[in-house]
Design an enzyme around this catalytic site. Structure first.
Site, PDB file in Angstrom:
ATOM      1  N   LYS A  39      37.742  87.782  64.227  1.00  0.00           N
ATOM      2  CA  LYS A  39      39.006  87.031  64.339  1.00  0.00           C
ATOM      3  C   LYS A  39      38.974  86.073  65.520  1.00  0.00           C
ATOM      4  O   LYS A  39      39.591  85.014  65.462  1.00  0.00           O
ATOM      5  CB  LYS A  39      40.201  87.985  64.420  1.00  0.00           C
ATOM      6  CG  LYS A  39      40.469  88.661  63.086  1.00  0.00           C
ATOM      7  CD  LYS A  39      41.913  89.062  62.871  1.00  0.00           C
ATOM      8  CE  LYS A  39      42.115  89.499  61.433  1.00  0.00           C
ATOM      9  NZ  LYS A  39      43.412  90.083  61.147  1.00  0.00           N
ATOM     10  N   LYS A  65      34.601  89.551  53.169  1.00  0.00           N
ATOM     11  CA  LYS A  65      35.736  90.342  52.668  1.00  0.00           C
ATOM     12  C   LYS A  65      36.849  89.447  52.105  1.00  0.00           C
ATOM     13  O   LYS A  65      37.121  88.383  52.656  1.00  0.00           O
ATOM     14  CB  LYS A  65      36.279  91.149  53.858  1.00  0.00           C
ATOM     15  CG  LYS A  65      37.455  92.036  53.556  1.00  0.00           C
ATOM     16  CD  LYS A  65      37.948  92.735  54.816  1.00  0.00           C
ATOM     17  CE  LYS A  65      39.087  91.989  55.447  1.00  0.00           C
ATOM     18  NZ  LYS A  65      40.149  92.824  56.008  1.00  0.00           N
ATOM     19  N   LYS A  94      43.806  88.181  53.112  1.00  0.00           N
ATOM     20  CA  LYS A  94      45.031  87.439  52.799  1.00  0.00           C
ATOM     21  C   LYS A  94      45.139  86.150  53.592  1.00  0.00           C
ATOM     22  O   LYS A  94      45.827  85.233  53.188  1.00  0.00           O
ATOM     23  CB  LYS A  94      46.262  88.330  52.946  1.00  0.00           C
ATOM     24  CG  LYS A  94      46.456  88.970  54.294  1.00  0.00           C
ATOM     25  CD  LYS A  94      47.795  89.701  54.340  1.00  0.00           C
ATOM     26  CE  LYS A  94      47.662  91.203  54.495  1.00  0.00           C
ATOM     27  NZ  LYS A  94      47.110  91.644  55.781  1.00  0.00           N
TER      28      LYS A  94
HETATM   29  N1  AQP Z   1      39.043  93.143  50.922  1.00  0.00           N
HETATM   30  C1  AQP Z   1      39.478  94.370  51.110  1.00  0.00           C
HETATM   31  N2  AQP Z   1      38.938  95.405  50.438  1.00  0.00           N
HETATM   32  C2  AQP Z   1      39.400  96.676  50.616  1.00  0.00           C
HETATM   33  N3  AQP Z   1      40.416  96.983  51.466  1.00  0.00           N
HETATM   34  C3  AQP Z   1      40.986  95.983  52.149  1.00  0.00           C
HETATM   35  N4  AQP Z   1      41.992  95.943  53.049  1.00  0.00           N
HETATM   36  C4  AQP Z   1      42.181  94.665  53.462  1.00  0.00           C
HETATM   37  N5  AQP Z   1      41.336  93.851  52.837  1.00  0.00           N
HETATM   38  C5  AQP Z   1      40.553  94.632  52.024  1.00  0.00           C
HETATM   39  C6  AQP Z   1      42.750  97.113  53.484  1.00  0.00           C
HETATM   40  O1  AQP Z   1      44.127  96.797  53.379  1.00  0.00           O
HETATM   41  C7  AQP Z   1      44.843  97.507  54.403  1.00  0.00           C
HETATM   42  C8  AQP Z   1      45.791  96.596  55.076  1.00  0.00           C
HETATM   43  O2  AQP Z   1      45.080  95.582  55.758  1.00  0.00           O
HETATM   44  P1  AQP Z   1      45.792  94.822  56.952  1.00  0.00           P
HETATM   45  O3  AQP Z   1      46.951  94.082  56.461  1.00  0.00           O
HETATM   46  O4  AQP Z   1      46.086  95.775  58.051  1.00  0.00           O
HETATM   47  O5  AQP Z   1      44.760  93.838  57.548  1.00  0.00           O
HETATM   48  P2  AQP Z   1      43.312  93.467  57.251  1.00  0.00           P
HETATM   49  O6  AQP Z   1      42.426  94.640  57.082  1.00  0.00           O
HETATM   50  O7  AQP Z   1      42.920  92.517  58.346  1.00  0.00           O
HETATM   51  O8  AQP Z   1      43.513  92.740  55.856  1.00  0.00           O
HETATM   52  P3  AQP Z   1      43.372  91.232  55.528  1.00  0.00           P
HETATM   53  O9  AQP Z   1      43.846  91.044  54.123  1.00  0.00           O
HETATM   54  O10 AQP Z   1      41.985  90.778  55.843  1.00  0.00           O
HETATM   55  O11 AQP Z   1      44.424  90.548  56.508  1.00  0.00           O
HETATM   56  P4  AQP Z   1      44.248  89.351  57.491  1.00  0.00           P
HETATM   57  O12 AQP Z   1      43.667  88.232  56.672  1.00  0.00           O
HETATM   58  O13 AQP Z   1      45.624  89.064  57.998  1.00  0.00           O
HETATM   59  O14 AQP Z   1      43.328  89.819  58.574  1.00  0.00           O
HETATM   60  C9  AQP Z   1      43.805  98.111  55.341  1.00  0.00           C
HETATM   61  O15 AQP Z   1      43.691  99.489  55.062  1.00  0.00           O
HETATM   62  C10 AQP Z   1      42.546  97.391  54.977  1.00  0.00           C
HETATM   63  O16 AQP Z   1      41.410  98.199  55.178  1.00  0.00           O
END
Ligand code: AQP
Length: 332
Positions: free
Chosen positions: A115, A197, A200
């Site tokens: 990040k 990965k 969002k």
């Molecule tokens: N691609 C993924 N595959 C499996 N699990 C995923 N998670 C996120 N992306 C994947 C799981 O979703 C939960 C919530 O995630 P989060 O909102 O806490 O943040 P994150 O892991 O940083 O998810 P994002 O979508 O990548 O958000 P941004 O883009 O804002 O950083 C967690 O349990 C995560 O493991």
């Protein structure tokens, strides 16, 4: 464990429109724990501001994330569903745990490295100490299990280290939690760059399937998904795009990878991609319909936020009080 009850805890950031990665890796599995555990599922808005957010969008997504929790099958009578900033103990315990977390430990977190590379103009202290706030979230509720996608495993392991360090100094303060990684949806990859990965916050909307995408959009996105120059649907090294699509198909149909290879033997990628799009759209349709109903009643969502915050606060107060007492803070 809180008063003889096993506890499950997890959260999702309202930092963007939720993806099928969030759904398959996390939210869909949350309801599996409702029978055996006391479950807390949080909309972690304080985590979301570690990268810049538009306030109106953050507000809208906080309602939407809560509505999606319920639309994905989380019954608010069986689970405590709430918003992180409504329970001030999270931020207070995070400060305390900051003093029991090492700079070197935080420097090793791969999410911080990723990040900070992505947001080079805003490498703020909150982005660095994000895992400490996450540890506070989990430890406040004396959590036994944390269902997360594999990307969050390192943070849960750090949370365990912090809890063990604190418990050594002040015995029996925290339950030491275990991460639970769903084997099927543990890591859903980007459709455009399948070694990355699905996130969002990805700027390329075609790389990501959102839970709320309509049927045509879902099918179109899968149709455009990056694959390889072969034609056979098989799970193998170097076939990241196809491996990802097979994983997604398997998550939505419960079919094994071998069954999928057999099912699409002799049929091309085009047909396979269409089938993945269709099973995904079919599975999300009822979630989307329920989501729209829930979102239409804002005051019911706010009542749920209040109820969830009251329930969560009761547990959070008890743990924070215990920690403050052990540290030697004066109670008045
Ligand atoms: N691609 C993924 N595959 C499996 N699990 C995923 N998670 C996120 N992306 C994947 C799981 O979703 C939960 C919530 O995630 P989060 O909102 O806490 O943040 P994150 O892991 O940083 O998810 P994002 O979508 O990548 O958000 P941004 O883009 O804002 O950083 C967690 O349990 C995560 O493991």
């Amino acid at each position: 464990m809180f008063q003889d009850q096993l506890v499950s805890y997890s959260g999702v950031q309202p930092s963007g429109n939720l993806t099928i990665g969030n759904y398959l890796g996390a939210i869909r599995n949350f309801s599996l724990y409702s029978e055996k555990y006391k479950c807390f599922y949080c909309v972690v808005d304080e985590h979301a501001i570690t990268v810049r957010q538009n306030p109106a969008e953050l507000r809208r997504r906080t309602y939407e994330t809560l509505a999606l929790y319920m639309a994905c099958g989380l019954d608010p009578e069986k689970n405590t569903l709430y918003v992180q900033s409504h329970v001030h103990e999270h931020a207070e315990l995070a400060w305390i745990l900051n003093c029991y977390t090492m700079f070197g430990e935080l420097s090793r977190m791969t999410q911080f490295k990723d990040k900070s590379a992505k947001h080079a103009d805003n490498i703020n202290a909150g982005l660095f100490t994000y895992p400490v706030l996450m540890a506070a979230d989990i430890l406040l509720y004396q959590t036994d299990v944390v269902p997360v996608g594999v990307d969050q495993k390192q943070h849960v392991e750090l949370c365990r280290d912090i809890a063990e360090r604190f418990n050594q100094l002040f015995p029996e303060t925290f339950t030491v939690p275990e991460p639970i990684i769903s084997q099927s949806g543990k890591r859903i990859m980007s459709l455009a760059e399948p070694t990355k990965k699905m996130s969002k916050s990805d700027e390329n909307a075609n790389a990501v399937v959102y839970i709320l995408d309509d049927r045509d959009t879902i099918i179109r996105k899968f149709k455009r998904a990056v694959t390889d120059s072969e034609t056979s649907v098989r799970f193998a090294e170097g076939k990241d795009g196809i491996n990802n699509l097979m994983t997604i198909y398997s998550c939505f149909t419960d079919k094994s990878l071998e069954d999928i290879e057999r099912e699409f033997d002799g049929r091309g990628y085009g047909e396979f991609k269409r089938a993945v799009g269709e099973v995904c759209a079919d599975a999300l349709a009822p979630v989307q319909a329920r989501f729209r109903e829930l979102l239409a009643d804002k005051s019911a969502l706010e009542a749920q936020m209040r109820k969830g915050a009251e329930e969560a606060s009761w547990y959070a107060r008890r743990t924070l009080g215990k920690v403050q007492k052990k540290l030697g803070f004066v109670k008045i």
